[in-house]
Design a protein around this motif. Structure first.
Motif, short mmCIF file in Angstrom:
data_model
loop_
_atom_site.label_atom_id
_atom_site.label_comp_id
_atom_site.label_asym_id
_atom_site.label_seq_id
_atom_site.Cartn_x
_atom_site.Cartn_y
_atom_site.Cartn_z
N THR A 101 0.04 -1.96 4.81
CA THR A 101 1.16 -2.16 5.75
C THR A 101 0.68 -2.26 7.20
OG1 THR A 101 1.55 0.21 5.93
CG2 THR A 101 2.80 -0.97 4.24
N TYR A 129 -1.18 2.43 2.82
CA TYR A 129 -1.26 1.63 1.58
C TYR A 129 -0.12 2.00 0.64
CZ TYR A 129 -5.92 0.74 3.36
OH TYR A 129 -6.97 0.37 4.16
N LYS A 130 0.73 1.02 0.38
CA LYS A 130 1.91 1.27 -0.47
C LYS A 130 1.71 0.63 -1.83
CE LYS A 130 4.61 3.32 2.50
NZ LYS A 130 4.74 4.76 2.36
N LYS A 131 2.02 1.38 -2.87
CA LYS A 131 1.89 0.83 -4.22
C LYS A 131 2.89 -0.30 -4.39
CE LYS A 131 1.07 2.04 -8.96
NZ LYS A 131 0.85 0.63 -9.20
N GLU A 181 -1.55 6.91 -2.78
CA GLU A 181 -0.69 6.16 -1.87
C GLU A 181 -0.63 6.91 -0.54
OE1 GLU A 181 3.08 3.69 -2.74
OE2 GLU A 181 3.73 5.73 -2.41
N SER A 182 -0.74 6.17 0.57
CA SER A 182 -0.66 6.80 1.89
C SER A 182 0.42 6.08 2.67
CB SER A 182 -2.00 6.63 2.59
OG SER A 182 -2.22 5.26 2.83
N SER A 183 0.59 6.50 3.94
CA SER A 183 1.61 5.79 4.72
C SER A 183 1.12 4.36 5.00
CB SER A 183 1.88 6.53 6.02
OG SER A 183 0.65 6.71 6.69
N HIS A 185 -2.02 -2.32 -4.24
CA HIS A 185 -1.43 -1.69 -3.06
C HIS A 185 -1.30 -2.72 -1.94
CE1 HIS A 185 -2.29 2.00 -5.19
NE2 HIS A 185 -1.64 2.68 -4.27
#
Ligand code: SF4
Ligand code: SF4
Length: 198
Positions: A122, A8-10, A4-6, A119
């Motif tokens: 965003t 791509y949100k699960k 998970e990154s800033s 994911h």
């Protein structure tokens, strides 16, 4: 492994998120290009009324690596999808009713064949706008099935029957093409509509 990154949100299958597509050109116009499963290939070829071989030749690029074969839509040179068009300054998909599963799901990404690895991108400008929409669970589950089928069937033919990856892809496509020509439900755009989209 995909973390998970800033960006791509699960997100879970039962979740919802605010979304309204503003028809910008970020997802269809800037690559990387959309990968296709054998089901996508047959459905889009049927929609365009061309044989799957013609579709592969004219609209995709095929990459063979190790024992697997990957198919992606071509771009027009600068990352724009081969099917992206403009209408009154807004983007439009030429094959919208039969667009690939990846496109039906976006801004959701299935990062592994399992439906649980979903994911949300965003950076899509439509995320956070409009009304609350539910994750299209049936679509995610069907896509998960199609991705698994694609890789499993090709790998089986390569490992168990000694085919080359490209031959294996063609054999699976030929089988699904026959099913589609006999009226298989999954090959119809009505089937996709019932699965929903984002
Ligand atoms: S899904 Fe997002 S990135 Fe794609 S056209 Fe709509 S708003 Fe733009
Ligand atoms: S197939 Fe359609 S929706 Fe998918 S990237 Fe191309 S233009 Fe966009």
């Amino acid at each position: 492994m995909f973390r998970e990154s800033s960006r791509y949100k699960k997100i879970n299958l039962n979740d919802s998120f605010k979304f309204k597509c503003i028809r910008c050109d970020l997802c269809c116009g800037t690559g990387p290009n959309v990968t296709l499963t054998v089901f996508d290939i047959v459905r889009i070829a049927e929609y365009l009324n061309v044989h799957w071989r013609t579709f592969l030749y004219e609209y995709t690029k095929v990459l063979v690596g190790d024992m697997m074969v990957f198919v992606a839509l071509r771009d027009k040179g600068k990352g724009e999808c081969v099917f992206m068009e403009y209408e009154n300054g807004l983007t439009k998909c030429r094959i919208y009713p039969a667009r690939p599963m990846r496109c039906r799901l976006y801004p959701l990404y299935l990062v592994s064949p399992s439906a649980n690895y979903l994911h949300l991108d965003t950076e899509c400008p439509g995320v956070g706008k409009g009304r609350e929409v539910k994750v299209p669970k049936k679509l995610v589950e069907r896509y998960s099935f199609e991705v698994k089928y694609h890789y499993k069937e090709i790998m089986r033919l390569v490992l168990d029957e000694g085919m080359r990856p490209l031959e294996a892809l063609e054999a699976v496509l030929e089988r699904l093409w026959e099913e589609a020509e006999k009226g298989a439900e999954w090959a119809k755009t009505e089937f996709l509509e019932k699965l929903g989209s984002t």
